[in-house]
Design a protein around this motif. Sequence first.
Motif, mmCIF file in Angstrom:
data_model
loop_
_atom_site.group_PDB
_atom_site.id
_atom_site.type_symbol
_atom_site.label_atom_id
_atom_site.label_comp_id
_atom_site.label_asym_id
_atom_site.label_seq_id
_atom_site.Cartn_x
_atom_site.Cartn_y
_atom_site.Cartn_z
ATOM 1 N N ARG A 1 47.232 41.328 40.293
ATOM 2 C CA ARG A 1 47.894 40.410 39.354
ATOM 3 C C ARG A 1 48.571 41.237 38.272
ATOM 4 N NH1 ARG A 1 45.702 37.176 42.366
ATOM 5 N NH2 ARG A 1 44.968 35.092 41.973
ATOM 6 N N GLU A 2 49.758 40.785 37.868
ATOM 7 C CA GLU A 2 50.479 41.417 36.771
ATOM 8 C C GLU A 2 50.737 40.372 35.702
ATOM 9 O OE1 GLU A 2 54.033 42.812 38.623
ATOM 10 O OE2 GLU A 2 53.116 44.671 39.285
ATOM 11 N N ILE A 3 50.383 40.679 34.464
ATOM 12 C CA ILE A 3 50.603 39.770 33.354
ATOM 13 C C ILE A 3 51.588 40.435 32.406
ATOM 14 C CG2 ILE A 3 49.560 38.553 31.414
ATOM 15 C CD1 ILE A 3 47.374 39.504 34.249
ATOM 16 N N PRO A 4 52.777 39.833 32.236
ATOM 17 C CA PRO A 4 53.760 40.432 31.324
ATOM 18 C C PRO A 4 53.291 40.336 29.876
ATOM 19 C CG PRO A 4 54.555 38.334 32.188
ATOM 20 C CD PRO A 4 53.266 38.626 32.883
ATOM 21 N N VAL A 5 53.649 41.343 29.095
ATOM 22 C CA VAL A 5 53.282 41.384 27.681
ATOM 23 C C VAL A 5 54.540 41.078 26.862
ATOM 24 C CG1 VAL A 5 52.354 42.797 25.819
ATOM 25 C CG2 VAL A 5 51.540 43.128 28.156
ATOM 26 N N PRO A 6 54.539 39.963 26.125
ATOM 27 C CA PRO A 6 55.690 39.680 25.260
ATOM 28 C C PRO A 6 55.802 40.742 24.170
ATOM 29 C CG PRO A 6 54.243 37.760 25.431
ATOM 30 C CD PRO A 6 53.549 38.901 26.092
ATOM 31 N N ARG A 7 57.001 40.944 23.698
ATOM 32 C CA ARG A 7 57.259 41.999 22.718
ATOM 33 C C ARG A 7 56.388 41.847 21.470
ATOM 34 N NH1 ARG A 7 63.255 42.321 21.876
ATOM 35 N NH2 ARG A 7 63.120 43.065 24.007
ATOM 36 N N HIS A 8 56.207 40.622 21.007
ATOM 37 C CA HIS A 8 55.446 40.406 19.771
ATOM 38 C C HIS A 8 53.932 40.539 19.962
ATOM 39 C CE1 HIS A 8 55.209 36.420 21.607
ATOM 40 N NE2 HIS A 8 54.181 36.187 20.812
ATOM 41 N N ARG A 9 53.449 40.594 21.205
ATOM 42 C CA ARG A 9 52.009 40.743 21.453
ATOM 43 C C ARG A 9 51.628 42.157 21.877
ATOM 44 N NH1 ARG A 9 48.708 37.860 19.107
ATOM 45 N NH2 ARG A 9 47.164 38.106 20.723
ATOM 46 N N PHE A 10 52.594 43.071 21.933
ATOM 47 C CA PHE A 10 52.305 44.430 22.385
ATOM 48 C C PHE A 10 51.429 45.187 21.381
ATOM 49 C CE2 PHE A 10 53.324 48.728 23.899
ATOM 50 C CZ PHE A 10 53.074 48.521 25.246
ATOM 51 N N LEU B 1 36.642 44.917 37.915
ATOM 52 C CA LEU B 1 38.052 44.983 38.287
ATOM 53 C C LEU B 1 38.641 46.308 37.817
ATOM 54 C CD1 LEU B 1 39.201 41.415 37.211
ATOM 55 C CD2 LEU B 1 38.803 42.207 39.528
ATOM 56 N N GLN B 2 39.757 46.672 38.417
ATOM 57 C CA GLN B 2 40.510 47.818 37.946
ATOM 58 C C GLN B 2 41.623 47.283 37.051
ATOM 59 O OE1 GLN B 2 41.751 49.683 41.585
ATOM 60 N NE2 GLN B 2 39.819 50.786 41.817
ATOM 61 N N VAL B 3 41.730 47.829 35.855
ATOM 62 C CA VAL B 3 42.683 47.332 34.866
ATOM 63 C C VAL B 3 43.534 48.481 34.376
ATOM 64 C CG1 VAL B 3 42.932 46.125 32.669
ATOM 65 C CG2 VAL B 3 40.986 45.623 34.129
ATOM 66 N N ARG B 4 44.833 48.201 34.232
ATOM 67 C CA ARG B 4 45.750 49.228 33.761
ATOM 68 C C ARG B 4 46.812 48.590 32.873
ATOM 69 N NH1 ARG B 4 49.534 52.690 37.790
ATOM 70 N NH2 ARG B 4 50.787 50.817 37.767
ATOM 71 N N MET B 5 47.117 49.248 31.770
ATOM 72 C CA MET B 5 48.212 48.806 30.927
ATOM 73 C C MET B 5 49.428 49.646 31.292
ATOM 74 S SD MET B 5 48.777 48.729 26.777
ATOM 75 C CE MET B 5 47.060 48.800 26.494
ATOM 76 N N ASN B 6 50.428 49.012 31.860
ATOM 77 C CA ASN B 6 51.640 49.709 32.256
ATOM 78 C C ASN B 6 52.593 49.685 31.066
ATOM 79 O OD1 ASN B 6 54.061 50.590 33.392
ATOM 80 N ND2 ASN B 6 53.609 49.622 35.364
ATOM 81 N N LEU B 7 52.683 50.790 30.343
ATOM 82 C CA LEU B 7 53.493 50.845 29.130
ATOM 83 C C LEU B 7 54.985 50.781 29.428
ATOM 84 C CD1 LEU B 7 51.516 53.609 27.204
ATOM 85 C CD2 LEU B 7 51.496 51.155 26.790
ATOM 86 N N LYS B 8 55.390 51.358 30.543
ATOM 87 C CA LYS B 8 56.815 51.396 30.877
ATOM 88 C C LYS B 8 57.331 50.004 31.229
ATOM 89 C CE LYS B 8 59.967 54.341 33.438
ATOM 90 N NZ LYS B 8 60.073 55.414 34.413
ATOM 91 N N LEU C 1 46.058 44.015 36.975
ATOM 92 C CA LEU C 1 44.670 43.810 37.391
ATOM 93 C C LEU C 1 44.589 43.954 38.902
ATOM 94 C CD1 LEU C 1 44.099 40.518 35.389
ATOM 95 C CD2 LEU C 1 43.400 42.782 34.678
ATOM 96 N N ARG C 2 43.497 44.563 39.368
ATOM 97 C CA ARG C 2 43.305 44.723 40.812
ATOM 98 C C ARG C 2 41.821 44.674 41.130
ATOM 99 N NH1 ARG C 2 45.487 50.015 43.726
ATOM 100 N NH2 ARG C 2 43.515 50.829 42.977
ATOM 101 N N THR C 3 41.483 44.033 42.237
ATOM 102 C CA THR C 3 40.088 44.023 42.670
ATOM 103 C C THR C 3 39.742 45.411 43.206
ATOM 104 O OG1 THR C 3 40.729 43.218 44.858
ATOM 105 C CG2 THR C 3 40.050 41.567 43.245
ATOM 106 N N SER C 4 38.478 45.747 43.104
ATOM 107 C CA SER C 4 38.009 47.024 43.631
ATOM 108 C C SER C 4 36.974 46.757 44.715
ATOM 109 C CB SER C 4 37.387 47.865 42.504
ATOM 110 O OG SER C 4 36.192 47.271 42.064
ATOM 111 N N LYS C 5 36.451 47.809 45.288
ATOM 112 C CA LYS C 5 35.431 47.618 46.316
ATOM 113 C C LYS C 5 34.126 47.115 45.713
ATOM 114 C CE LYS C 5 33.957 52.445 46.332
ATOM 115 N NZ LYS C 5 33.779 53.640 47.140
ATOM 116 N N TYR C 6 33.969 47.206 44.392
ATOM 117 C CA TYR C 6 32.756 46.744 43.714
ATOM 118 C C TYR C 6 32.855 45.296 43.221
ATOM 119 C CZ TYR C 6 31.954 51.739 43.758
ATOM 120 O OH TYR C 6 31.791 53.035 44.159
ATOM 121 N N THR C 7 34.021 44.688 43.342
ATOM 122 C CA THR C 7 34.211 43.304 42.892
ATOM 123 C C THR C 7 33.419 42.375 43.796
ATOM 124 O OG1 THR C 7 36.440 43.872 42.167
ATOM 125 C CG2 THR C 7 35.919 41.540 42.338
#
Length: 185
Positions: free
Chosen positions: A9-18, A38-45, A51-57
């Motif tokens: 899952r990808e959740i867009p970040v609005p400019r004012h909430r960054f 879950l595996q979580v990553r903030m994609n700054l670019k 968000l991604r499920t892992s083998k431990y989910t």
Amino acid sequence: MYKSSPQFREIPVPRHRFSPLLKEWKKIYEPLVKHLNLQVRMNLKAKRVELRTSKYTTDLGSIQKAADFVKAFMLGFNVDDAIAILRVDDLYIDSFDIKDVKTLEGDHLSRAIGRIAGKNGKVKFAIENASKTRVVLADTSIHILGSFQNIKIARDAIVSLILGSPPGKVNANLAIVSSRMKQRF
């Protein structure tokens, strides 16, 4: 553990909430990784949270709960309020625009927003406390977090304020509704 392919899952970040996201990242990150596995990553670019499920989910629905949690934060809810989505099953977010209720412009729109907020936020807090919900006023958008029945109570109060009811009358109606809710339980 389940053996299916990882969900993403990808959740867009609005400019004012960054900026608030960067400030509260640790509070957002920990429950997603430690409790939901879950595996979580903030994609700054790309300015999004991934968000991604892992083998431990263990729970298949955890990625959707996590996505709802992050979206609630992006809408403007406090991290502590949004985290309730992860803990309680029957919490939802209802969003609507003031112009969906009544076409208002200029000073009329400002007065409607003022009636909803009240002096120092008193009317908004009264609605939240009486209906056991959380309300975010974001420009002309209104977001309500709570159970289905409680969202309806808060929405009815907010709609009557938009339509021009005085805050005192709405508070009286909320007091009646909340006393009925207490009698039921």
